[in-house]
Design a protein around this motif. Structure first.
Motif, PDB file in Angstrom:
ATOM      1  N   GLU A 153     -36.843  51.954 118.177  1.00  0.00           N
ATOM      2  CA  GLU A 153     -35.963  52.209 119.308  1.00  0.00           C
ATOM      3  C   GLU A 153     -35.641  53.694 119.389  1.00  0.00           C
ATOM      4  OE1 GLU A 153     -34.415  50.323 121.836  1.00  0.00           O
ATOM      5  OE2 GLU A 153     -35.961  48.877 121.231  1.00  0.00           O
ATOM      6  N   SER A 154     -35.303  54.140 120.596  1.00  0.00           N
ATOM      7  CA  SER A 154     -34.869  55.523 120.781  1.00  0.00           C
ATOM      8  C   SER A 154     -33.841  55.557 121.901  1.00  0.00           C
ATOM      9  CB  SER A 154     -36.050  56.436 121.122  1.00  0.00           C
ATOM     10  OG  SER A 154     -36.643  56.047 122.347  1.00  0.00           O
ATOM     11  N   ALA A 155     -33.026  56.606 121.897  1.00  0.00           N
ATOM     12  CA  ALA A 155     -32.016  56.757 122.934  1.00  0.00           C
ATOM     13  C   ALA A 155     -31.692  58.230 123.108  1.00  0.00           C
ATOM     14  CB  ALA A 155     -30.750  55.973 122.587  1.00  0.00           C
ATOM     15  N   ASP A 156     -31.440  58.628 124.363  1.00  0.00           N
ATOM     16  CA  ASP A 156     -30.988  59.978 124.684  1.00  0.00           C
ATOM     17  C   ASP A 156     -29.503  59.902 125.034  1.00  0.00           C
ATOM     18  OD1 ASP A 156     -33.580  61.399 124.595  1.00  0.00           O
ATOM     19  OD2 ASP A 156     -34.067  60.035 126.247  1.00  0.00           O
ATOM     20  N   PHE A 157     -28.705  60.735 124.378  1.00  0.00           N
ATOM     21  CA  PHE A 157     -27.259  60.587 124.475  1.00  0.00           C
ATOM     22  C   PHE A 157     -26.613  61.644 125.354  1.00  0.00           C
ATOM     23  CE2 PHE A 157     -28.243  58.712 120.229  1.00  0.00           C
ATOM     24  CZ  PHE A 157     -27.944  57.401 120.570  1.00  0.00           C
ATOM     25  N   ASP A 158     -25.434  61.289 125.847  1.00  0.00           N
ATOM     26  CA  ASP A 158     -24.619  62.212 126.634  1.00  0.00           C
ATOM     27  C   ASP A 158     -23.954  63.217 125.695  1.00  0.00           C
ATOM     28  OD1 ASP A 158     -23.281  62.346 129.543  1.00  0.00           O
ATOM     29  OD2 ASP A 158     -21.762  62.840 128.032  1.00  0.00           O
ATOM     30  N   ALA A 212     -19.491  72.356 120.733  1.00  0.00           N
ATOM     31  CA  ALA A 212     -19.562  71.046 120.098  1.00  0.00           C
ATOM     32  C   ALA A 212     -20.963  70.787 119.566  1.00  0.00           C
ATOM     33  CB  ALA A 212     -19.169  69.953 121.084  1.00  0.00           C
ATOM     34  N   MET A 213     -21.035  70.290 118.348  1.00  0.00           N
ATOM     35  CA  MET A 213     -22.281  69.772 117.820  1.00  0.00           C
ATOM     36  C   MET A 213     -22.620  68.501 118.598  1.00  0.00           C
ATOM     37  SD  MET A 213     -21.417  70.177 113.761  1.00  0.00           S
ATOM     38  CE  MET A 213     -21.092  71.804 113.057  1.00  0.00           C
ATOM     39  N   ARG A 214     -23.913  68.248 118.765  1.00  0.00           N
ATOM     40  CA  ARG A 214     -24.260  67.033 119.511  1.00  0.00           C
ATOM     41  C   ARG A 214     -25.616  66.474 119.071  1.00  0.00           C
ATOM     42  NH1 ARG A 214     -25.578  71.090 123.710  1.00  0.00           N
ATOM     43  NH2 ARG A 214     -27.825  70.856 124.187  1.00  0.00           N
ATOM     44  N   ILE A 215     -25.739  65.174 119.237  1.00  0.00           N
ATOM     45  CA  ILE A 215     -27.006  64.472 119.022  1.00  0.00           C
ATOM     46  C   ILE A 215     -27.608  64.238 120.393  1.00  0.00           C
ATOM     47  CG2 ILE A 215     -28.128  62.475 117.962  1.00  0.00           C
ATOM     48  CD1 ILE A 215     -26.498  64.204 116.024  1.00  0.00           C
ATOM     49  N   ASP A 216     -28.727  64.882 120.683  1.00  0.00           N
ATOM     50  CA  ASP A 216     -29.365  64.706 121.986  1.00  0.00           C
ATOM     51  C   ASP A 216     -30.236  63.454 122.022  1.00  0.00           C
ATOM     52  OD1 ASP A 216     -28.245  66.984 123.176  1.00  0.00           O
ATOM     53  OD2 ASP A 216     -29.782  68.279 122.287  1.00  0.00           O
ATOM     54  N   ARG A 217     -30.890  63.162 120.908  1.00  0.00           N
ATOM     55  CA  ARG A 217     -31.812  62.014 120.891  1.00  0.00           C
ATOM     56  C   ARG A 217     -31.877  61.440 119.480  1.00  0.00           C
ATOM     57  NH1 ARG A 217     -35.957  59.819 123.866  1.00  0.00           N
ATOM     58  NH2 ARG A 217     -37.726  58.932 122.718  1.00  0.00           N
TER      59      ARG A 217
END
Length: 371
Positions: free
Chosen positions: A21-26, A4-9
């Motif tokens: 703003e910033s966020a780290d994703f599941d 799976a492709m994913r966005i880590d941050r």
């Protein structure tokens, strides 16, 4: 088994209502909660923009820059194709944007398709079957521009030629000499148009096969969905080779020459294509119930995701923007049972049973702040 492709941050500066703003994703499920007009859709818009170089909402990049800002920056840390990428977009009010991948500038947004893909599902997509042909063409174009960079280049070339032809048709009465350039732009539209038709034909064949399975499962085996790609009337077989398609397009354009001059409009070409949808052999736009058209729309979007996965052997990032609240429990369950295996972002106004069903993380958004 597909990866799976994913966005880590994701980091946002001056984008919409996000100051910084910033966020780290599941890597699995990310539920974005918040009241309306707090920034949930803006967050999904940023993720989608970095995958395709265009927004589904804004007409220009300037619209995405915060009211009190002169610039905006979107940065995503991405994992796909067994590699790590940093995708960054800098938007400016007074000059052209700058997009980089691993700090290397890209020439066209089509290159983003080589990094990661997103499938965006919005409430308005549930009305895809009932809307005009333009909405279904936009659906095809959005999917194919990510999937096939050469399609994106052909579409860009076609639209440039059509824009020039439209200007000629609009102004030739005042400047008759403009008509001398008309054949050149016709030929450009024919050449690029033949490429568009080839890609759309192949995509619609695969889309129809997969969507029919999803629709049949969602309807409990009671209904049959069929898709038919429709282009200009002189083309009997949209799967023909490029030379044949170009010849048929030329014939169609020549037969519409007088009508185009009289109306001052481009009346001939694949910019008027459509995707005909039928349920149990009947035109879904005219005869299907609201439930049937929503099931058909769900089937199309899930099929789009599956086509991406089959092409790259990785699930694309799925963005569900407040769409589940528009579905009845049966169709909610149908969607939730088919989105496992890839990263998904789901926006909603209130926390519900989604995290326990899918695992992952819950984020809250209020006035452009994420926690």
């Amino acid at each position: 088994m597909a990866c799976a492709m994913r966005i880590d941050r994701l980091e946002l500066e001056g984008f919409r209502n996000y100051v910084q703003e910033s966020a780290d994703f599941d890597p699995g499920c990310n539920v974005i909660c918040g009241e309306n007009a707090q920034g949930k859709t803006n967050l999904l818009e940023a993720i989608g923009y970095l995958s395709r170089g265009r927004s589904p909402r804004a007409r220009t990049d300037r619209e995405m820059i915060g009211f009190q800002e002169e610039t905006a920056r979107l940065t995503a840390q991405v994992y796909s194709r067994k590699r790590e990428f940093q995708v960054q977009a800098d938007l400016f009010r007074g000059r052209r944007r700058k997009i980089t991948v691993n700090q290397v500038p890209i020439k066209t947004s089509a290159a983003l398709g080589d990094v990661y893909h997103t499938v965006l599902f919005q409430p308005e997509d549930l009305y895809l079957i009932r809307e005009g042909a333009a909405a279904r063409r936009r659906f095809l174009d959005t999917a194919l521009c990510q999937l096939r960079p050469r399609y994106a280049a052909a579409l860009s070339g076609y639209e440039r030629a059509r824009e020039q032809k439209t200007r000629i048709l609009r102004d030739f009465d005042q400047y008759p000499g403009l008509l001398e350039a008309l054949p050149e732009f016709n030929e450009q539209m024919i050449r690029f148009g033949a490429a568009l038709i080839q890609y759309r034909h192949q995509f619609c064949l695969r889309l129809g096969e997969i969507a029919a399975v999803h629709h049949r499962e969602c309807s409990g085996g009671k209904e049959t969905l069929e898709l038919q790609y429709q282009t200009v009337s002189t083309i009997e077989d949209s799967g023909a080779d490029a030379a044949v398609l170009a010849d048929r397009l030329r014939n169609h354009m020549e037969s519409h020459r007088e009508a185009e001059l009289a109306s001052r409009l481009c009346l001939s070409g694949p910019h008027k294509d459509d995707l005909f949808v039928s349920v149990d052999g009947r035109d879904a736009k005219q005869y299907a119930s609201q439930g049937q058209t929503r099931t058909a729309a769900l089937a199309l979007k899930l099929a789009e995701r599956e086509i991406y996965k089959n092409a790259s052997e990785e699930y694309p990032v799925l963005l569900l923007d407040d769409v589940l609240s528009e579905l009845d429990p049966k169709r909610q369950e149908f969607v939730l049972n088919r989105i496992a295996g890839g990263q998904v972002f789901i926006t909603c106004c209130e926390e519900d049973r989604l995290p326990s069903l899918l695992g992952g993380r819950v984020f809250h958004v209020k006035q452009g702040t994420i926690w």
